[in-house]
Design a protein around this motif. Structure first.
Motif, PDB file in Angstrom:
ATOM      1  N   GLN A 284       0.843  -1.197   0.000  1.00 25.23           N
ATOM      2  CA  GLN A 284       0.000   0.000   0.000  1.00 25.23           C
ATOM      3  C   GLN A 284       0.883   1.253   0.000  1.00 25.23           C
ATOM      4  O   GLN A 284       2.106   1.173   0.132  1.00 25.23           O
ATOM      5  CB  GLN A 284      -0.913  -0.010   1.234  1.00 25.23           C
ATOM      6  CG  GLN A 284      -1.826  -1.222   1.311  1.00 25.23           C
ATOM      7  CD  GLN A 284      -2.709  -1.357   0.090  1.00 25.23           C
ATOM      8  OE1 GLN A 284      -3.339  -0.397  -0.354  1.00 25.23           O
ATOM      9  NE2 GLN A 284      -2.749  -2.571  -0.473  1.00 25.23           N
ATOM     10  N   PRO A 285       0.268   2.469  -0.149  1.00 23.01           N
ATOM     11  CA  PRO A 285       1.070   3.692  -0.112  1.00 23.01           C
ATOM     12  C   PRO A 285       1.925   3.758   1.150  1.00 23.01           C
ATOM     13  O   PRO A 285       1.484   3.426   2.243  1.00 23.01           O
ATOM     14  CB  PRO A 285       0.006   4.801  -0.135  1.00 23.01           C
ATOM     15  CG  PRO A 285      -1.143   4.172  -0.867  1.00 23.01           C
ATOM     16  CD  PRO A 285      -1.151   2.745  -0.439  1.00 23.01           C
ATOM     17  N   GLY A 286       3.153   4.180   0.988  1.00 24.72           N
ATOM     18  CA  GLY A 286       4.127   4.236   2.068  1.00 24.72           C
ATOM     19  C   GLY A 286       5.508   4.230   1.446  1.00 24.72           C
ATOM     20  O   GLY A 286       5.644   4.271   0.211  1.00 24.72           O
ATOM     21  N   VAL A 287       6.539   4.189   2.261  1.00 28.36           N
ATOM     22  CA  VAL A 287       7.893   4.230   1.720  1.00 28.36           C
ATOM     23  C   VAL A 287       8.697   3.056   2.256  1.00 28.36           C
ATOM     24  O   VAL A 287       8.391   2.476   3.299  1.00 28.36           O
ATOM     25  CB  VAL A 287       8.603   5.559   2.074  1.00 28.36           C
ATOM     26  CG1 VAL A 287       7.886   6.728   1.448  1.00 28.36           C
ATOM     27  CG2 VAL A 287       8.735   5.716   3.580  1.00 28.36           C
ATOM     28  N   VAL A 288       9.746   2.712   1.512  1.00 30.53           N
ATOM     29  CA  VAL A 288      10.677   1.672   1.939  1.00 30.53           C
ATOM     30  C   VAL A 288      11.450   2.195   3.147  1.00 30.53           C
ATOM     31  O   VAL A 288      11.954   3.317   3.122  1.00 30.53           O
ATOM     32  CB  VAL A 288      11.646   1.309   0.792  1.00 30.53           C
ATOM     33  CG1 VAL A 288      12.674   0.278   1.262  1.00 30.53           C
ATOM     34  CG2 VAL A 288      10.876   0.798  -0.422  1.00 30.53           C
ATOM     35  N   PRO A 289      11.555   1.409   4.225  1.00 33.46           N
ATOM     36  CA  PRO A 289      12.235   1.898   5.430  1.00 33.46           C
ATOM     37  C   PRO A 289      13.733   2.052   5.228  1.00 33.46           C
ATOM     38  O   PRO A 289      14.290   1.674   4.192  1.00 33.46           O
ATOM     39  CB  PRO A 289      11.920   0.809   6.467  1.00 33.46           C
ATOM     40  CG  PRO A 289      11.649  -0.415   5.659  1.00 33.46           C
ATOM     41  CD  PRO A 289      11.003   0.057   4.404  1.00 33.46           C
ATOM     42  N   ALA A 290      14.383   2.618   6.235  1.00 35.00           N
ATOM     43  CA  ALA A 290      15.828   2.815   6.192  1.00 35.00           C
ATOM     44  C   ALA A 290      16.536   1.461   6.170  1.00 35.00           C
ATOM     45  O   ALA A 290      16.021   0.453   6.638  1.00 35.00           O
ATOM     46  CB  ALA A 290      16.275   3.625   7.411  1.00 35.00           C
ATOM     47  N   GLY A 291      17.740   1.469   5.607  1.00 35.03           N
ATOM     48  CA  GLY A 291      18.551   0.262   5.582  1.00 35.03           C
ATOM     49  C   GLY A 291      18.576  -0.439   4.249  1.00 35.03           C
ATOM     50  O   GLY A 291      19.184  -1.505   4.117  1.00 35.03           O
ATOM     51  N   TYR A 292      17.937   0.139   3.238  1.00 36.48           N
ATOM     52  CA  TYR A 292      17.880  -0.503   1.931  1.00 36.48           C
ATOM     53  C   TYR A 292      18.451   0.387   0.840  1.00 36.48           C
ATOM     54  O   TYR A 292      17.922   0.478  -0.270  1.00 36.48           O
ATOM     55  CB  TYR A 292      16.436  -0.929   1.618  1.00 36.48           C
ATOM     56  CG  TYR A 292      15.954  -1.981   2.575  1.00 36.48           C
ATOM     57  CD1 TYR A 292      16.266  -3.318   2.384  1.00 36.48           C
ATOM     58  CD2 TYR A 292      15.239  -1.625   3.714  1.00 36.48           C
ATOM     59  CE1 TYR A 292      15.852  -4.285   3.283  1.00 36.48           C
ATOM     60  CE2 TYR A 292      14.819  -2.586   4.625  1.00 36.48           C
ATOM     61  CZ  TYR A 292      15.136  -3.915   4.407  1.00 36.48           C
ATOM     62  OH  TYR A 292      14.731  -4.868   5.311  1.00 36.48           O
ATOM     63  N   GLY A 293      19.546   1.058   1.184  1.00 32.85           N
ATOM     64  CA  GLY A 293      20.279   1.843   0.213  1.00 32.85           C
ATOM     65  C   GLY A 293      19.445   2.918  -0.435  1.00 32.85           C
ATOM     66  O   GLY A 293      18.652   3.596   0.215  1.00 32.85           O
ATOM     67  N   GLU A 294      19.616   3.068  -1.726  1.00 33.80           N
ATOM     68  CA  GLU A 294      18.918   4.118  -2.465  1.00 33.80           C
ATOM     69  C   GLU A 294      17.408   3.888  -2.532  1.00 33.80           C
ATOM     70  O   GLU A 294      16.657   4.789  -2.898  1.00 33.80           O
ATOM     71  CB  GLU A 294      19.504   4.233  -3.870  1.00 33.80           C
ATOM     72  CG  GLU A 294      20.954   4.716  -3.862  1.00 33.80           C
ATOM     73  CD  GLU A 294      21.509   4.883  -5.262  1.00 33.80           C
ATOM     74  OE1 GLU A 294      20.707   4.881  -6.223  1.00 33.80           O
ATOM     75  OE2 GLU A 294      22.729   5.015  -5.394  1.00 33.80           O
ATOM     76  N   PHE A 295      16.960   2.679  -2.186  1.00 27.55           N
ATOM     77  CA  PHE A 295      15.525   2.422  -2.178  1.00 27.55           C
ATOM     78  C   PHE A 295      14.854   2.981  -0.933  1.00 27.55           C
ATOM     79  O   PHE A 295      13.635   3.169  -0.915  1.00 27.55           O
ATOM     80  CB  PHE A 295      15.249   0.927  -2.286  1.00 27.55           C
ATOM     81  CG  PHE A 295      15.315   0.406  -3.696  1.00 27.55           C
ATOM     82  CD1 PHE A 295      14.233   0.561  -4.548  1.00 27.55           C
ATOM     83  CD2 PHE A 295      16.460  -0.194  -4.176  1.00 27.55           C
ATOM     84  CE1 PHE A 295      14.288   0.097  -5.849  1.00 27.55           C
ATOM     85  CE2 PHE A 295      16.523  -0.648  -5.479  1.00 27.55           C
ATOM     86  CZ  PHE A 295      15.435  -0.503  -6.327  1.00 27.55           C
ATOM     87  N   SER A 296      15.628   3.199   0.140  1.00 24.02           N
ATOM     88  CA  SER A 296      15.039   3.746   1.366  1.00 24.02           C
ATOM     89  C   SER A 296      14.408   5.097   1.077  1.00 24.02           C
ATOM     90  O   SER A 296      15.015   5.969   0.442  1.00 24.02           O
ATOM     91  CB  SER A 296      16.117   3.897   2.443  1.00 24.02           C
ATOM     92  OG  SER A 296      16.626   2.640   2.821  1.00 24.02           O
TER      93      SER A 296
END
Length: 468
Positions: free
Chosen positions: A393-405
Motif C-alpha cells: 500500500q502507499p508508504g515508503v521503503v524503510p531505512a537500511g535498503y540503500g537508495e531504495f530507502s
C-alpha cells in the motif's frame, strides 16, 4: 533357473569375499528374500553373519555357523553345503546372478501385492488406501539399488571443465535462467539437482514469481509446473495476462477492450505455437509426495523436463506414517531434494512462512520463519524470501535498503537471497504490476557484496542501473 542361480550365487560369495562386497546393495535391500529356497536362505544368512563379524568366509566357517545355529540339516546337510562350495568356477558373474535373484524377489513381491489387492477389493477396502499402500511397498522394494555413485577424481574434474564451458556458452549461467538478471548473477541459474525454496506470507507474490521462473525456463527448455493450490484455467489466465500486460480480473470477467481482445488472441496464438509446447501444467489438488516423485520421473523420461516448479510445499500430501506435521514436511522436503538429484533437474518449491513472521511488523521474513523450517533450511540449496513493504500500500521503503530507502513502496516486491549453499546472499527489488502479475527488475537496484558460504555479512555497494 531359479535354483541353479541361487546355488551359483552362494558358491561365488562363499569363495570370494570381494564378490560379496560388489553386490551389497542387493543384499542390503532384500537380504534372505533374494532366495526362494529355505535351505539357500539359511546358507546365505550364515555367510552374511560371518562376513558381518569380519571373519573369513569359507566352507569350514559356514559349516560351523550352521551347526552352532542348529540349521545344518535344514540347509541340505553337509553334502549340500560342500557341493555349493566346490562348484565354484568364477566370481565374474556374481552381480548378474544377484540381479536375477532380485528380479525373482520383485516378482514374488508383486504377486503378494496382487493377492493383497484382490482381497482388499473383495472386502471393499477404500481403493485409494489400497493404492497408496501398494505404491509404497513397491517403491520401498525398488529404492536403494541404484548404481554406486563413485567416480574417479579425473572424471569429476573433466566435468568441472565441461560445466565451465557451458557457463561461458550460456552467458555466465550454470543452469536455467530465472529471467531476472540480478538473481542470475547471484545464483548462476537454477542448477540441476538443486532444491530452491521461495517463501513468503500469503498473498505476497509467490505464485507470480514461480510463474515468472517457469515462463522464463520454458523459453528454451521443457518445464513442469505442479499447482496444488490453483486450477490450470486460473494459471492459464495469469500467464496470458502477464504476457499481454492487461488486468487478469478483466480477463476472467470478460471485460477486455477491443484492443485487449486482439492482444489476447495474438498472445494465446503465440504461446500455443511457441513456448507453450514446452510448458506442462499439473493441477491435481491432492498430490502426495509419492505421486510427485512418480510424476517427475515420468515427465523427465517422456518429455525431457529440465525444471520443476511446485506451488506449494505445505500442500503436498505426506506419505502415510510420516508422523506429526513437522516430521511430515521434513519428509516431503528431503524427498524433493532427493528427486532433484535423482532426476538431475532443479526443483523450485514455494513455501509459506509462519505467523510469527507477522509479529516483526513490516520486516521481511527470515529463514527460520518458514513453516516447519528446520529440515527445509537444511535441504534447500537456495532460499529466496519475498516481502512487500507497507503491505503493498502507499508508504515508503524503510531505512537500511540503500537508495531504495524512502522510495514509494507501492508496486515494489523485495526479494532476498537468504541462503545459497554455493554462493553469497543479497537482495533486489522488483517492480510488481499486481493487476497483470508482471515482474521486472526495479531501476534503482542494490545488492550485497558477495559473501562466501551460507552466511556472513558484507559491505554494501549501490548501482543506479539495473542491467535488466
Amino acid at each position: 533357473m531359479g535354483e541353479s542361480t541361487e546355488q551359483a550365487f552362494l558358491s561365488a560369495i562363499m569363495n570370494d569375499r570381494a564378490a560379496f562386497d560388489t553386490v551389497h546393495r542387493y543384499i542390503d535391500k532384500a537380504g534372505s528374500k533374494l532366495f526362494s529356497d529355505q535351505k539357500n536362505r539359511n546358507v546365505f544368512e550364515a555367510i552374511r553373519s560371518i562376513a558381518g563379524n569380519g571373519d573369513p568366509v569359507d566352507l569350514v566357517s559356514v559349516m560351523h555357523h550352521l551347526r552352532e545355529s542348529k540349521k545344518l540339516e535344514s540347509s541340505g546337510g553337509s553334502a549340500y553345503v560342500s557341493g555349493l562350495y566346490s562348484s565354484f568356477v568364477s566370481a565374474a558373474n556374481t552381480e548378474y546372478y544377484a540381479r536375477l535373484l532380485f528380479e525373482g524377489h520383485l516378482r514374488r513381491e508383486i504377486q503378494l501385492m496382487s493377492d493383497f489387492m484382490t482381497r482388499s477389493v473383495a472386502a471393499k477396502t477404500d481403493v485409494f488406501d489400497v493404492a497408496d499402500i501398494v505404491m509404497g511397498k513397491m517403491q520401498e522394494a525398488l529404492s536403494g539399488i541404484a548404481e554406486d555413485n563413485v567416480y574417479r577424481l579425473e572424471t569429476v574434474l573433466r566435468g568441472t571443465v565441461d560445466d565451465y564451458k557451458l557457463a561461458i556458452d550460456q552467458g555466465g549461467l550454470a543452469g536455467v535462467s530465472s529471467g531476472i538478471s540480478r538473481v542470475d548473477e547471484y545464483v548462476g541459474g537454477w542448477r540441476p539437482g538443486d532444491l530452491i525454496i521461495v517463501g513468503a506470507r500469503p498473498g505476497k507474490g509467490k505464485t507470480n514469481v514461480a510463474l515468472k521462473f517457469a515462463r522464463e525456463g520454458a523459453r528454451n527448455l521443457p518445464v513442469l509446473f505442479i499447482s496444488i493450490e490453483m486450477q490450470r484455467s486460473i494459471l492459464g489466465q495469469r500467464i496470458v495476462a502477464t504476457e499481454a500486460g492487461f488486468d487478469d480480473v478483466k480477463l476472467r470477467t470478460g471485460r477486455l477492450s477491443g484492443d485487449e481482445e486482439v492482444s489476447l488472441l495474438n498472445t494465446v496464438d503465440s504461446l500455443i505455437s511457441g513456448d507453450g509446447k514446452r510448458y506442462f501444467i499439473c493441477d491435481s489438488s491432492s498430490l502426495s509426495i509419492r505421486d510427485i516423485e512418480v510424476l517427475i520421473r515420468r515427465m523427465v523420461r517422456e518429455q525431457g523436463i529440465k525444471l520443476v516448479v511446485i506451488d506449494y510445499l505445505q500442500l503436498v500430501t505426506p506419505s502415510s506414517g510420516a508422523g506429526n506435521r513437522e516430521q511430515a514436511v521434513a519428509d516431503i522436503s528431503k524427498r524433493l531434494k532427493a528427486a532433484a538429484k535423482e532426476n538431475n533437474v532443479p526443483i523450485i518449491a514455494l513455501a509459506q512462512v509462519n505467523r510469527e513472521s507477522a509479529k516483526a511488523g513490516d520486516e521481511p521474513p527470515k529463514v527460520h520463519h518458514l513453516k516447519e523450517s528446520g529440515q527445509i533450511e537444511q535441504d534447500a540449496d537456495v532460499i529466496i524470501l519475498l516481502h512487500a513493504f507497507c503491505d503493498g500500500q502507499p508508504g515508503v521503503v524503510p531505512a537500511g535498503y540503500g537508495e531504495f530507502s524512502g522510495q514509494p513502496a507501492q508496486g515494489l516486491l523485495f526479494m532476498e537471497i537468504a541462503k545459497q549453499r554455493n554462493g553469497g546472499q543479497g537482495w533486489i527489488f522488483l517492480n510488481f504490476e499486481k493487476s497483470c502479475g508482471r515482474l521486472t527488475q526495479a531501476k534503482l537496484d542494490s545488492r550485497a557484496m558477495q559473501s562466501t558460504g551460507e552466511g556472513g555479512s558484507g559491505s554494501w555497494e549501490w548501482e543506479s542501473e539495473c542491467g535488466f
